[in-house]
Design an enzyme around this catalytic site. Structure first.
Site, PDB file in Angstrom:
ATOM      1  N   ASP A  89      19.976  94.541  88.855  1.00 17.84           N
ATOM      2  CA  ASP A  89      20.707  93.685  89.792  1.00 17.84           C
ATOM      3  C   ASP A  89      22.211  93.796  89.590  1.00 17.84           C
ATOM      4  O   ASP A  89      22.986  93.785  90.545  1.00 17.84           O
ATOM      5  CB  ASP A  89      20.305  92.216  89.595  1.00 17.84           C
ATOM      6  N   ALA A  90      22.613  93.883  88.317  1.00 23.31           N
ATOM      7  CA  ALA A  90      24.044  93.895  88.012  1.00 23.31           C
ATOM      8  C   ALA A  90      24.727  95.105  88.657  1.00 23.31           C
ATOM      9  O   ALA A  90      25.852  95.020  89.134  1.00 23.31           O
ATOM     10  CB  ALA A  90      24.260  93.910  86.507  1.00 23.31           C
ATOM     11  N   TYR A  99      23.672  96.667  91.382  1.00 26.95           N
ATOM     12  CA  TYR A  99      23.687  96.395  92.817  1.00 26.95           C
ATOM     13  C   TYR A  99      24.877  95.489  93.159  1.00 26.95           C
ATOM     14  O   TYR A  99      25.651  95.759  94.074  1.00 26.95           O
ATOM     15  CB  TYR A  99      22.364  95.728  93.211  1.00 26.95           C
ATOM     16  N   ASP A 100      25.026  94.416  92.352  1.00 26.50           N
ATOM     17  CA  ASP A 100      26.131  93.473  92.586  1.00 26.50           C
ATOM     18  C   ASP A 100      27.485  94.162  92.470  1.00 26.50           C
ATOM     19  O   ASP A 100      28.408  93.889  93.224  1.00 26.50           O
ATOM     20  CB  ASP A 100      26.074  92.312  91.577  1.00 26.50           C
ATOM     21  N   SER A 159      22.374  80.981 100.383  1.00 30.11           N
ATOM     22  CA  SER A 159      22.304  81.527  99.030  1.00 30.11           C
ATOM     23  C   SER A 159      23.297  80.756  98.173  1.00 30.11           C
ATOM     24  O   SER A 159      23.892  79.785  98.629  1.00 30.11           O
ATOM     25  CB  SER A 159      22.615  83.013  99.043  1.00 30.11           C
ATOM     26  N   GLU A 216      19.572  72.708  87.021  1.00 32.11           N
ATOM     27  CA  GLU A 216      18.192  73.215  87.140  1.00 32.11           C
ATOM     28  C   GLU A 216      18.148  74.666  86.698  1.00 32.11           C
ATOM     29  O   GLU A 216      19.143  75.370  86.829  1.00 32.11           O
ATOM     30  CB  GLU A 216      17.737  73.195  88.618  1.00 32.11           C
ATOM     31  N   LYS A 251      17.594  78.538  87.184  1.00 29.36           N
ATOM     32  CA  LYS A 251      17.585  79.411  88.352  1.00 29.36           C
ATOM     33  C   LYS A 251      16.359  80.301  88.218  1.00 29.36           C
ATOM     34  O   LYS A 251      16.326  81.237  87.411  1.00 29.36           O
ATOM     35  CB  LYS A 251      18.850  80.248  88.451  1.00 29.36           C
ATOM     36  N   ASP A 265      13.479  82.958  88.798  1.00 26.12           N
ATOM     37  CA  ASP A 265      13.550  84.332  89.254  1.00 26.12           C
ATOM     38  C   ASP A 265      12.291  84.640  90.055  1.00 26.12           C
ATOM     39  O   ASP A 265      11.337  85.201  89.551  1.00 26.12           O
ATOM     40  CB  ASP A 265      13.651  85.254  88.033  1.00 26.12           C
ATOM     41  N   ARG A 275      12.500  83.617 103.006  1.00 26.87           N
ATOM     42  CA  ARG A 275      13.888  83.389 103.387  1.00 26.87           C
ATOM     43  C   ARG A 275      14.375  84.491 104.321  1.00 26.87           C
ATOM     44  O   ARG A 275      15.193  84.254 105.208  1.00 26.87           O
ATOM     45  CB  ARG A 275      14.729  83.366 102.118  1.00 26.87           C
ATOM     46  N   GLU A 324      10.873  77.832  95.157  1.00 34.55           N
ATOM     47  CA  GLU A 324      10.748  79.199  94.654  1.00 34.55           C
ATOM     48  C   GLU A 324       9.300  79.473  94.267  1.00 34.55           C
ATOM     49  O   GLU A 324       8.693  78.703  93.528  1.00 34.55           O
ATOM     50  CB  GLU A 324      11.655  79.338  93.422  1.00 34.55           C
ATOM     51  N   TYR A 381      12.842  72.795  95.163  1.00 37.98           N
ATOM     52  CA  TYR A 381      14.172  72.371  94.712  1.00 37.98           C
ATOM     53  C   TYR A 381      15.078  71.911  95.853  1.00 37.98           C
ATOM     54  O   TYR A 381      16.280  71.813  95.667  1.00 37.98           O
ATOM     55  CB  TYR A 381      14.862  73.461  93.905  1.00 37.98           C
ATOM     56  N   LYS A 434      24.078  71.401  90.976  1.00 35.73           N
ATOM     57  CA  LYS A 434      24.202  70.873  92.331  1.00 35.73           C
ATOM     58  C   LYS A 434      24.810  69.481  92.256  1.00 35.73           C
ATOM     59  O   LYS A 434      24.348  68.661  91.448  1.00 35.73           O
ATOM     60  CB  LYS A 434      22.818  70.776  92.989  1.00 35.73           C
ATOM     61  N   LYS A 469      25.104  82.303  85.909  1.00 40.64           N
ATOM     62  CA  LYS A 469      24.151  83.349  85.537  1.00 40.64           C
ATOM     63  C   LYS A 469      24.221  83.672  84.044  1.00 40.64           C
ATOM     64  O   LYS A 469      25.291  83.631  83.438  1.00 40.64           O
ATOM     65  CB  LYS A 469      24.452  84.628  86.327  1.00 40.64           C
ATOM     66  N   CYS A 520      14.584 117.768  58.531  1.00 39.39           N
ATOM     67  CA  CYS A 520      15.156 116.418  58.553  1.00 39.39           C
ATOM     68  C   CYS A 520      16.683 116.485  58.648  1.00 39.39           C
ATOM     69  O   CYS A 520      17.307 117.190  57.849  1.00 39.39           O
ATOM     70  CB  CYS A 520      14.734 115.676  57.290  1.00 39.39           C
ATOM     71  N   CYS A 529      17.992 115.155  54.975  1.00 39.94           N
ATOM     72  CA  CYS A 529      17.778 115.833  53.696  1.00 39.94           C
ATOM     73  C   CYS A 529      17.334 117.286  53.862  1.00 39.94           C
ATOM     74  O   CYS A 529      17.230 118.010  52.867  1.00 39.94           O
ATOM     75  CB  CYS A 529      16.754 115.068  52.856  1.00 39.94           C
ATOM     76  N   CYS A 558       9.766 113.097  58.290  1.00 38.62           N
ATOM     77  CA  CYS A 558      10.427 113.913  57.273  1.00 38.62           C
ATOM     78  C   CYS A 558       9.509 113.920  56.060  1.00 38.62           C
ATOM     79  O   CYS A 558       9.008 112.873  55.644  1.00 38.62           O
ATOM     80  CB  CYS A 558      11.767 113.289  56.923  1.00 38.62           C
ATOM     81  N   CYS A 594      14.684 112.011  50.214  1.00 41.66           N
ATOM     82  CA  CYS A 594      15.506 111.831  51.412  1.00 41.66           C
ATOM     83  C   CYS A 594      16.282 110.508  51.318  1.00 41.66           C
ATOM     84  O   CYS A 594      15.689 109.440  51.157  1.00 41.66           O
ATOM     85  CB  CYS A 594      14.610 111.812  52.656  1.00 41.66           C
TER      86      CYS A 594
HETATM   87  S1  IVH Z   1      19.119  76.162  95.770  1.00 42.30           S
HETATM   88  C1  IVH Z   1      21.641  75.785  99.139  1.00 42.30           C
HETATM   89  N1  IVH Z   1      17.982  76.034  93.405  1.00 42.30           N
HETATM   90  O1  IVH Z   1      18.508  81.466  94.189  1.00 42.30           O
HETATM   91  C2  IVH Z   1      20.997  76.131  97.881  1.00 42.30           C
HETATM   92  N2  IVH Z   1      18.030  78.131  94.533  1.00 42.30           N
HETATM   93  O2  IVH Z   1      21.032  82.632  95.149  1.00 42.30           O
HETATM   94  C3  IVH Z   1      20.116  77.324  97.967  1.00 42.30           C
HETATM   95  N3  IVH Z   1      16.952  79.937  93.294  1.00 42.30           N
HETATM   96  O3  IVH Z   1      17.595  81.903  97.524  1.00 42.30           O
HETATM   97  C4  IVH Z   1      19.093  77.426  96.979  1.00 42.30           C
HETATM   98  N4  IVH Z   1      16.334  78.739  91.565  1.00 42.30           N
HETATM   99  O4  IVH Z   1      15.772  82.026  95.739  1.00 42.30           O
HETATM  100  C5  IVH Z   1      18.303  76.829  94.450  1.00 42.30           C
HETATM  101  N5  IVH Z   1      16.979  75.771  91.323  1.00 42.30           N
HETATM  102  C6  IVH Z   1      17.315  76.553  92.376  1.00 42.30           C
HETATM  103  C7  IVH Z   1      16.989  77.931  92.410  1.00 42.30           C
HETATM  104  C8  IVH Z   1      17.377  78.687  93.507  1.00 42.30           C
HETATM  105  C9  IVH Z   1      16.320  79.942  92.116  1.00 42.30           C
HETATM  106  C10 IVH Z   1      17.149  81.139  94.132  1.00 42.30           C
HETATM  107  C11 IVH Z   1      16.673  80.977  95.539  1.00 42.30           C
HETATM  108  C12 IVH Z   1      17.898  81.199  96.376  1.00 42.30           C
HETATM  109  C13 IVH Z   1      18.776  81.980  95.465  1.00 42.30           C
HETATM  110  C14 IVH Z   1      20.223  81.765  95.830  1.00 42.30           C
END
Ligand code: IVH
Length: 678
Positions: free
Chosen positions: A41-42, A44-45, A90, A122, A124, A126, A145, A182, A234, A299, A323, A417, A420, A435, A441
Site C-alpha cells: 500500500d505504501a 501505491y500511496d 474516505s 477506534e 482502523k 483492515d 463502497r 467494515e 462504525y 472521530k 496509520k 564456507c 572458514c 559449513c 569455523c
Molecule cells: S469511518 C467518514 N472508521 O477506512 C468516515 N473507517 O480510509 C469514513 N475503516 O472506507 C469511515 N476502520 O473501509 C471508519 N473505525 C473506522 C474504520 C474505517 C476502517 C476504513 C473504511 C473506510 C476507510 C477510509
C-alpha cells in the site's frame, strides 16, 4: 563531447504522468478487481502522491479520468450497482504525532474553541467498507463502497455474515436506517482458510483484507457463506423517520442495542493527548488482536460539532486515520550474501538499499534457505517487497518481475564456507546447506557461545552478540567453557567496555554457574534439542552422567524424542571435543539442584519468570537469583509480557515502571520472601 538537449520539465512531467497513470491503473486493478495486490500500500500511496504533486504543478496535464480522481475502484459489472444516497467517504491519513496535533489544532480553530475536544478512538480495521440498509427494522440491501458514489449490490452475500442482524432487535429504530462498517476476516479464520486452500493446491490470499474482499465479492453467496467473515459497524449513512444519538459514542451504543457488533476496542477520550495514548496502546496490543488493523481512527464525538466541521473533498474534517508505520515496503537487492549460523547452516541474506519499514530502517532481509531463494527467484538488482511484522526478522516477500533489469543473476550456493573455507555440504533432500568446519569455523564458534549465553539458556546478562564477536575475534574464547576463566581486568581492555561494565559481565558469568539441568542441556546447542526436548531429557536422565553414556536406543525412550534427535544427542556426547568442553564446564563450577524437574514442578515457582530491580535488604542480586532458580523459577534481565513477577527492592527504576505499564505482578521484598517460602 556531444551534448544532447535534455527534455524540458514539462515534457518530463508529461512522460512521468503517463507512466504513473499506467502503474496506478494496473495496481488499482490488481488490488480492487483481482483482490491480489502487486505492491505494498505504501508504494501505491507514494506513486499517487507523486501524481497529485505533478498534477498540481502542471494542471493542464490533469486528465478527468486520472487515478487521482477516484476513490477505490469502479464496481465490476457482474454485480448490480447501488448509488449511495450519501457518499461513502474516505479518511485523511496522518503518519506522525505532529500531523495528528495539526488535525486537532485545525478543528479547534475552525470551531473557535480553546478547550480540549472529545474524540472517539477506534481501531482502523483492515477489511472492506460496506453499507447495510434497514427498512422498518428489516435488512433490505447491502452494498460495497465502490468508488464512494456507486457500489456493488451484495445483499445476498452480506446476509451470510452472522454478525449482521437481519432484523433489528429493538422496535424504536428509525424507519430508514443505513449502517456502515467494515467486513473483515479474523486472523485465525484467515490462517485456517489459507492452510486449507494450500492443502488443496488452490490459490491462497496475500492478507486478511484481500481475503475478506475476495470472499464478499463471490458471485455465488454460498461461497461467501463458507468463509469466516466478521463485521464491526462504525457509523451511519442515511437516516429517515427517527434519530439515533447526539454523539458518535451514543450512536455506537445504540447500534449495539440494535444487534450490531461494535469493535470492543473503541474508546472515548477527552483530548488529543488521549488519542495519542490510545495510538501507543493499540500499537502494543496489535500483535495480540484477533484481527488485522493498519492504524487507528479519531472521530470528533459530538454530532453537532461534526456537522459544523463538515467535509472537504472526499473526507470528513472531523475524523482522521492515524496509520501505523508500513510493514511492507519496496527496496532493491544490492547483493546476496551467506551467513553462517551456530549449526553451520548457510542462510542467504539479501543486502538491501536501506529502507524504512514497520518503524525501522532495514538494510538486510533473510531469504531463509536456497529453496526459498530459488522459489522466490530473488536476483541481485531486483526490486523487492520487504516485510517486517512486529519483532520478526525482515524478509523478502516477493520480487517485482516487471522491474527486473536484463541479465540479473540468481545467487549460487558457495562450495566453501565464506568464513572458514571448509567445504559446504548439502544433503540431496534437505533445503539446508552447512559449513562442515564445526568449531574450526569462527561463525559457528560465535553462534555456539551466543546461544549458550542467551536468555533462555544460561542467561548471562550483558553477554550479547557484539561482545561475543569481540571475544572470539580476539581468540580469548573458543568454546563456552572459556567464558568462565575470563578475568574482569582483561574484559575492561575491550573497546567500548569500562571497568564497571567489565565487572558486571564477569559477575553475570559467575552467577550463571548456578542453573538447572534443562537449561544446561538446552545451552549446549545440540542439534534439534530445543527447550522442550532439553526438559524431557533432564526428566528422563536426572543425572547427566547417565545421559552422557546413553546410546541412541535408550535416548529414544524419552517421550517425544524420535530416532533423528536421538542420533544427534548421542553423537553430540560421543564427540571427544564436546566431552572435553562439558568436563571443563563442570570443573568451572556449573551446578544445578539435584533432580530439579521433579522437585521444582511441585513448587509454586516452577517455570515462573522473575525480574529483579532495585536493592533488596535480605538478598544480594546473586543470592536472590539462586533462591529463585533453586525453587524452579527463572530470572531474566528485562521485563516483558512473559514476565510473571517483578521483585522491586529499594530505589527500583524503569523496570518497575515497565512492569506497571504491562500489568506484570509486582512483589515487594516481604511478598517475595513469602513466595520463596512456598
Ligand atoms: S469511518 C467518514 N472508521 O477506512 C468516515 N473507517 O480510509 C469514513 N475503516 O472506507 C469511515 N476502520 O473501509 C471508519 N473505525 C473506522 C474504520 C474505517 C476502517 C476504513 C473504511 C473506510 C476507510 C477510509
Amino acid at each position: 563531447m556531444g551534448r544532447r538537449k535534455s527534455a524540458g520539465p514539462r515534457e518530463k512531467a508529461t512522460a512521468r504522468v503517463s507512466k504513473l497513470t499506467e502503474l496506478l491503473e494496473r495496481y488499482n486493478y490488481r488490488y480492487h478487481a483481482l483482490d491480489d495486490p502487486e505492491v505494498p500500500d505504501a508504494e501505491y500511496d507514494r506513486l499517487m502522491q507523486e501524481l497529485r504533486a505533478l498534477e498540481s504543478d502542471f494542471p493542464e496535464l490533469k486528465d478527468p479520468h486520472s487515478p487521482t480522481m477516484r476513490v477505490g475502484a469502479a464496481p465490476v459489472a457482474a454485480f448490480g450497482t447501488v448509488k449511495h444516497q450519501m457518499p461513502m467517504l474516505s479518511l485523511d491519513n496522518a503518519f506522525s504525532e505532529q500531523e495528528v496535533r495539526d488535525f486537532d489544532r485545525r478543528i479547534r480553530e475552525r470551531l473557535g474553541q480553546s478547550g480540549a475536544v472529545r474524540y472517539v478512538a477506534e481501531p482502523k480495521l483492515d477489511g472492506l467498507a460496506v453499507s447495510a440498509l434497514y427498512e422498518n427494522g428489516t435488512f433490505v440491501r447491502g452494498a460495497t463502497r465502490g468508488d464512494g458514489e456507486t457500489g456493488e449490490e451484495i445483499t445476498q452475500n452480506l446476509r451470510t455474515i452472522n454478525a449482521l442482524p437481519l432484523k433489528l432487535r429493538e422496535s424504536n429504530a428509525p424507519r430508514l436506517l443505513e449502517v456502515r462498517g467494515e467486513v473483515f476476516m479474523p486472523l485465525a479464520g484467515f490462517k485456517r482458510f489459507n492452510d486449507a486452500a494450500a492443502e488443496r493446491g488452490e490459490k491462497t490470499f496475500v492478507n486478511p483484507r484481500n481475503a475478506a474482499a475476495g470472499s464478499l465479492r463471490q458471485l455465488d453467496p454460498r461461497l461467501t457463506a463458507a468463509r469466516p467473515l466478521d463485521m464491526f459497524v462504525y457509523g451511519t449513512g442515511v437516516i429517515e423517520g427517527g434519530e439515533l444519538a447526539s454523539s458518535h459514542s451514543g450512536t455506537l451504543k445504540r447500534l449495539q442495542r440494535f444487534g450490531f457488533k461494535i469493535c470492543p476496542q473503541s474508546k472515548v477520550v477527552e483530548s488529543i493527548e488521549g488519542c495519542l495514548e490510545y495510538y501507543e496502546a493499540m500499537g502494543l496490543a496489535r500483535p495480540n488482536l484477533p484481527y488485522q488493523i493498519d492504524g487507528v481512527v479519531y472521530k470528533v464525538d459530538a454530532a453537532n460539532l461534526q456537522r459544523k466541521l463538515g467535509f472537504i473533498s472526499r473526507a470528513p474534517r472531523w475524523a482522521v486515520a492515524h496509520k501505523f508505520p508500513a510493514e511492507e515496503a519496496l527496496s532493491v537487492v544490492l547483493a546476496v550474501e551467506f551467513q553462517v549460523g551456530r549449526t553451520g547452516a548457510l542462510t542467504p541474506v539479501a543486502k538491501l538499499e536501506p529502507t524504512f519499514v514497520g518503524g525501522v530502517t532495514v538494510s538486510s532481509a533473510t531469504l531463509h534457505n536456497m529453496d526459498e531463494l530459488t522459489r522466490k527467484d530473488v536476483r541481485v538488482g531486483d526490486a523487492v517487497v520487504i516485510r517486517r511484522a512486529g519483532d520478526v526478522i525482515p524478509e523478502v516477500a516477493r520480487v517485482l518481475p516487471e522491474r527486473r533489469v536484463a541479465g540479473a543473476k540468481l545467487a549460487q550456493l558457495p562450495s566453501t564456507c565464506p568464513i572458514c573455507g571448509s567445504p559446504v555440504l548439502r544433503d540431496a533432500d534437505q533445503a539446508v546447506a552447512r559449513c562442515s568446519g564445526g568449531r574450526h569455523c569462527a561463525a559457528q564458534r560465535k553462534g555456539e557461545i551466543q546461544h549458550f549465553a542467551s536468555r533462555r539458556a544460561m542467561d548471562i546478562q550483558g553477554l550479547g552478540e557484539k561482545l561475543v564477536h569481540q571475544l572470539v575475534d580476539h581468540d580469548w574464547v573458543a568454546t563456552p567453557a572459556d567464558l568462565f576463566s575470563l578475568q574482569a581486568d582483561r574484559l575492561a581492555t575491550l573497546e567500548r567496555m569500562g571497568q564497571k561494565s567489565a565487572h558486571k559481565v564477569h559477575l553475570a558469568i559467575q552467577a550463571a554457574k548456578q542453573t538447572t539441568l534443562p537449561r544446561f542441556l538446552y545451552a549446549l546447542g545440540i542439534r534439534d534439542v530445543g527447550e522442550a526436548t532439553a526438559a524431557a531429557l533432564a526428566q528422563h536422565f536426572p543425572d547427566l552422567r547417565l545421559l552422557r553414556r546413553a546410546g541412541e536406543e535408550e535416548i529414544q525412550r524419552v517421550p517425544d524424542v524420535g530416532p533423528v534427535v536421538a542420533k544427534h544427542v548421542a553423537a553430540y556426547f560421543r564427540d571427544a571435543e564436546n566431552a572435553a568442553v562439558i568436563d571443563r564446564l563442570l570443573a568451572a563450577g556449573i551446578r544445578w539442584p539435584a533432580a530439579p524437574a521433579k522437585a521444582a514442578k511441585a513448587g509454586a515457582l516452577y517455570d515462573k519468570t522473575f525480574v529483579l530491580t532495585g536493592t533488596l535488604q535480605s538478598h544480594s542480586r546473586e543470592e536472590a537469583t539462586q533462591a529463585i532458580v533453586r525453587a524452579g523459577g527463572k530470572v531474566s534481565g528485562s521485563v516483558s509480557k512473559k514476565t510473571d513477577y517483578v521483585v522491586a527492592g529499594a530505589e527500583a527504576g524503569s523496570k518497575l515502571k515497565k512492569a506497571e505499564k504491562l500489568g506484570v505482578r509486582i512483589l515487594e521484598e516481604a511478598a517475595f520472601l513469602e513466595i520463596l517460602k512456598t
